[in-house]
Design a protein around this motif. Structure first.
Motif, PDB file in Angstrom:
ATOM      1  N   LEU A  20      37.125  29.789  40.446  1.00 43.46           N
ATOM      2  CA  LEU A  20      36.548  29.669  39.106  1.00 43.46           C
ATOM      3  C   LEU A  20      36.966  30.786  38.157  1.00 43.46           C
ATOM      4  N   GLY A  21      36.717  32.026  38.564  1.00 41.07           N
ATOM      5  CA  GLY A  21      36.979  33.167  37.692  1.00 41.07           C
ATOM      6  C   GLY A  21      38.446  33.274  37.275  1.00 41.07           C
ATOM      7  N   ARG A  22      39.340  32.851  38.148  1.00 44.00           N
ATOM      8  CA  ARG A  22      40.774  33.004  37.890  1.00 44.00           C
ATOM      9  C   ARG A  22      41.341  31.821  37.103  1.00 44.00           C
ATOM     10  N   ASP A  23      40.852  30.621  37.406  1.00 40.45           N
ATOM     11  CA  ASP A  23      41.506  29.410  36.879  1.00 40.45           C
ATOM     12  C   ASP A  23      40.856  28.789  35.656  1.00 40.45           C
ATOM     13  N   PHE A  24      39.634  29.151  35.354  1.00 48.99           N
ATOM     14  CA  PHE A  24      38.950  28.488  34.244  1.00 48.99           C
ATOM     15  C   PHE A  24      38.309  29.498  33.301  1.00 48.99           C
ATOM     16  N   ASP A  25      38.508  29.259  32.013  1.00 49.45           N
ATOM     17  CA  ASP A  25      37.960  30.164  31.005  1.00 49.45           C
ATOM     18  C   ASP A  25      36.712  29.523  30.381  1.00 49.45           C
ATOM     19  N   ILE A  31      16.512  35.254  37.625  1.00 50.25           N
ATOM     20  CA  ILE A  31      17.066  36.616  37.601  1.00 50.25           C
ATOM     21  C   ILE A  31      17.484  37.022  39.020  1.00 50.25           C
ATOM     22  N   ALA A  32      16.665  36.613  39.993  1.00 51.32           N
ATOM     23  CA  ALA A  32      17.005  36.932  41.385  1.00 51.32           C
ATOM     24  C   ALA A  32      18.297  36.203  41.786  1.00 51.32           C
ATOM     25  N   GLU A  33      18.422  34.944  41.369  1.00 54.47           N
ATOM     26  CA  GLU A  33      19.622  34.176  41.717  1.00 54.47           C
ATOM     27  C   GLU A  33      20.874  34.773  41.077  1.00 54.47           C
ATOM     28  N   ARG A  34      20.676  35.357  39.900  1.00 55.73           N
ATOM     29  CA  ARG A  34      21.809  35.975  39.199  1.00 55.73           C
ATOM     30  C   ARG A  34      22.448  37.082  40.030  1.00 55.73           C
ATOM     31  N   GLU A  35      21.614  37.739  40.844  1.00 56.22           N
ATOM     32  CA  GLU A  35      22.126  38.796  41.730  1.00 56.22           C
ATOM     33  C   GLU A  35      23.161  38.237  42.715  1.00 56.22           C
ATOM     34  N   ARG A  36      23.071  36.932  42.943  1.00 55.69           N
ATOM     35  CA  ARG A  36      23.997  36.306  43.899  1.00 55.69           C
ATOM     36  C   ARG A  36      25.176  35.643  43.179  1.00 55.69           C
ATOM     37  N   TRP A  37      25.456  36.105  41.986  1.00 58.60           N
ATOM     38  CA  TRP A  37      26.513  35.505  41.140  1.00 58.60           C
ATOM     39  C   TRP A  37      27.811  35.256  41.912  1.00 58.60           C
ATOM     40  N   ASP A  38      28.296  36.310  42.591  1.00 64.81           N
ATOM     41  CA  ASP A  38      29.590  36.188  43.276  1.00 64.81           C
ATOM     42  C   ASP A  38      29.545  35.138  44.380  1.00 64.81           C
ATOM     43  N   ASP A  39      28.414  35.088  45.078  1.00 66.30           N
ATOM     44  CA  ASP A  39      28.291  34.103  46.161  1.00 66.30           C
ATOM     45  C   ASP A  39      28.308  32.676  45.595  1.00 66.30           C
ATOM     46  N   TYR A  40      27.644  32.497  44.457  1.00 68.10           N
ATOM     47  CA  TYR A  40      27.660  31.166  43.828  1.00 68.10           C
ATOM     48  C   TYR A  40      29.062  30.799  43.334  1.00 68.10           C
ATOM     49  N   GLN A  41      29.742  31.796  42.748  1.00 64.56           N
ATOM     50  CA  GLN A  41      31.111  31.526  42.276  1.00 64.56           C
ATOM     51  C   GLN A  41      31.991  31.072  43.435  1.00 64.56           C
ATOM     52  N   GLU A  42      31.812  31.747  44.550  1.00 60.16           N
ATOM     53  CA  GLU A  42      32.584  31.432  45.748  1.00 60.16           C
ATOM     54  C   GLU A  42      32.228  30.030  46.267  1.00 60.16           C
ATOM     55  N   VAL A  98      25.886  21.896  49.223  1.00 61.69           N
ATOM     56  CA  VAL A  98      26.964  22.821  49.612  1.00 61.69           C
ATOM     57  C   VAL A  98      27.017  24.003  48.637  1.00 61.69           C
ATOM     58  N   ALA A  99      25.984  24.122  47.789  1.00 63.29           N
ATOM     59  CA  ALA A  99      25.936  25.251  46.844  1.00 63.29           C
ATOM     60  C   ALA A  99      24.747  26.142  47.199  1.00 63.29           C
ATOM     61  N   VAL A 100      23.547  25.791  46.700  1.00 63.29           N
ATOM     62  CA  VAL A 100      22.396  26.658  46.983  1.00 63.29           C
ATOM     63  C   VAL A 100      22.127  26.727  48.492  1.00 63.29           C
ATOM     64  N   VAL A 101      22.366  25.629  49.183  1.00 62.86           N
ATOM     65  CA  VAL A 101      22.114  25.623  50.636  1.00 62.86           C
ATOM     66  C   VAL A 101      23.113  26.527  51.358  1.00 62.86           C
ATOM     67  N   ARG A 102      24.307  26.645  50.790  1.00 65.62           N
ATOM     68  CA  ARG A 102      25.309  27.525  51.404  1.00 65.62           C
ATOM     69  C   ARG A 102      25.024  28.993  51.067  1.00 65.62           C
ATOM     70  N   VAL A 103      24.605  29.229  49.827  1.00 67.33           N
ATOM     71  CA  VAL A 103      24.316  30.610  49.417  1.00 67.33           C
ATOM     72  C   VAL A 103      23.059  31.128  50.132  1.00 67.33           C
ATOM     73  N   HIS A 104      22.113  30.218  50.358  1.00 66.91           N
ATOM     74  CA  HIS A 104      20.872  30.602  51.073  1.00 66.91           C
ATOM     75  C   HIS A 104      20.747  29.753  52.335  1.00 66.91           C
ATOM     76  N   PRO A 105      21.362  30.187  53.434  1.00 63.43           N
ATOM     77  CA  PRO A 105      21.407  29.348  54.647  1.00 63.43           C
ATOM     78  C   PRO A 105      20.026  29.022  55.208  1.00 63.43           C
TER      79      PRO A 105
END
Ligand code: ATP
Ligand code: MG
Length: 343
Positions: free
Chosen positions: A26-31, A220-231, A140-147
């Motif tokens: 995401l960060g690399r390919d889309f603006d 705000i708490a979820e924002r702390e996991r920004w990188d994990d969500y991007q991934e 495969v998003a929130v469930v992956r970020v929060h197993p």
């Protein structure tokens, strides 16, 4: 619609499409601030208006044909603008032909079923457009970020562990292929918001009293996991953008642009389906001709036999006069129909 317009819509939609099989980040390919060739919000409003009118026309045909259904899956990070996109893009369509379903933390009943069960229950009927506000992609998003969410799903031991995400991608792709093969078209939209724009939108919710109700400390708490969500979202886009159900990554930092782009992507799917009003059989046409005779014979004294036909003819004459005037330059010279006091 002209082929030229269709082509333009397809070209526009392609700008946002994730090429099936490509590996995206995401960060690399889309603006998130990309706005194609639409320079200003003002130009955007006109474009959106046209897109909405187009959608309304296509939706009417989709409903009349009653053969295909459309499922729009909307995914985004918090404050990505899902609600506003739905409100604006669908503002012109007949509410009878549209359903919106939001998916939150699964209920006990939902957790007692396979992971696609609750989404399968909300699928569109033929002729309908259904919007999923969050969708099976949370699996495969929130469930992956929060197993721990996966633990709650009560899966048997052999269904968890290594390979669970690869398997889910495959299962989702297979399910979507099955739906597509059976006349249900998927339109998958990811609203791509930047971290800084999310910060601004959260602050807006704090600053404006009428927006306070939208604020959630959970966000705000979820924002702390920004990188994990991007991934997780990058992986999702890389593995589930398929030939039959591609993903579209919509730049979402400018709400007005996100709405235009979403309308274009949905319009493109409808153009491809190309729904048609059903044709009338010869027997039905005969029936209609008979009904017409009956109605014409019932005209009261002094009334037109077919008042609607008269009205139509009047409208056509007026349009023709307007065209003629335009051609001879009268309109350009400021002598419009209105000024002449058209009948
Ligand atoms: P808004 O954008 O208006 O805040 P929302 O869609 O975020 O609406 P919320 O009630 O704020 O609605 O949040 C729904 C929550 O449900 C999200 O935090 C999301 O991560 C969570 N959720 C959705 N699907 C699942 C799932 N399958 N498992 C666990 N959590 C889920
Ligand atoms: Mg929320």
């Amino acid at each position: 619609m002209s082929t030229k317009q269709e082509k333009r819509i397809a070209e526009y939609a392609r700008l946002f499409r994730v090429k099936p099989g490509s590996k995206v980040k995401l960060g690399r390919d889309f603006d998130p601030r990309f706005k194609a060739d639409v320079a200003r919000k003002k130009d955007g409003a006109e474009l959106l208006g046209r897109g909405i009118a187009l959608l309304a026309d296509y939706q009417a045909r989709l409903a009349a044909q009653d053969t295909y259904g459309v499922l729009v899956c909307l995914q985004a990070l918090d404050a990505g603008g899902k609600d506003g996109t739905i409100r604006h893009v669908m503002s012109g369509v007949n509410p009878q032909g549209v359903a919106v379903h939001g998916f939150k933390v699964p209920s006990a009943e939902e957790l007692d079923h396979d992971f696609l069960w609750r989404y399968a229950r909300r699928l569109p009927q033929r002729g309908q457009i259904t919007i999923f506000n969050r969708s099976h992609y949370e699996e495969v998003a929130v469930v992956r970020v929060h197993p721990e969410n996966l633990d709650r799903q009560k899966l048997p031991a052999e269904s968890k562990g290594a390979g669970v995400w690869a398997r889910r991608y495959r299962e989702i792709n297979d399910w979507e292929r099955y739906l597509t093969d059976n006349g249900f078209r998927l339109v998958k939209i990811f609203l791509n918001l930047s971290r800084e724009e999310q910060r601004t939108r959260f602050l807006k919710r704090l600053d404006l009293p009428e927006k306070n109700w939208k604020f959630s400390s959970h966000d705000i708490a979820e924002r702390e996991r920004w990188d994990d969500y991007q991934e997780a979202f990058s992986e999702m886009l890389s593995h589930t953008s398929t030939r039959w159900a591609p993903w579209y990554v919509i730049p979402a930092d400018r709400k007005w642009f996100a709405r235009i782009a979403s309308a274009v992507v949905l319009a493109n799917a409808l153009v491809e389906i190309d729904p048609r009003y059903p044709t009338v059989s010869r027997a039905a046409r005969k029936d209609m001709a008979r009904a017409r005779e009956v109605l014409l014979s019932q005209a009261p004294d002094g009334a037109a036999a077919d008042p609607f036909e008269e009205r139509l003819a009047r409208r056509r004459r007026k349009a023709k006069r307007r065209d003629d005037a335009h051609e001879t330059g009268l309109v350009a010279a400021g002598v419009s129909d209105g000024k002449r006091g058209a009948p």
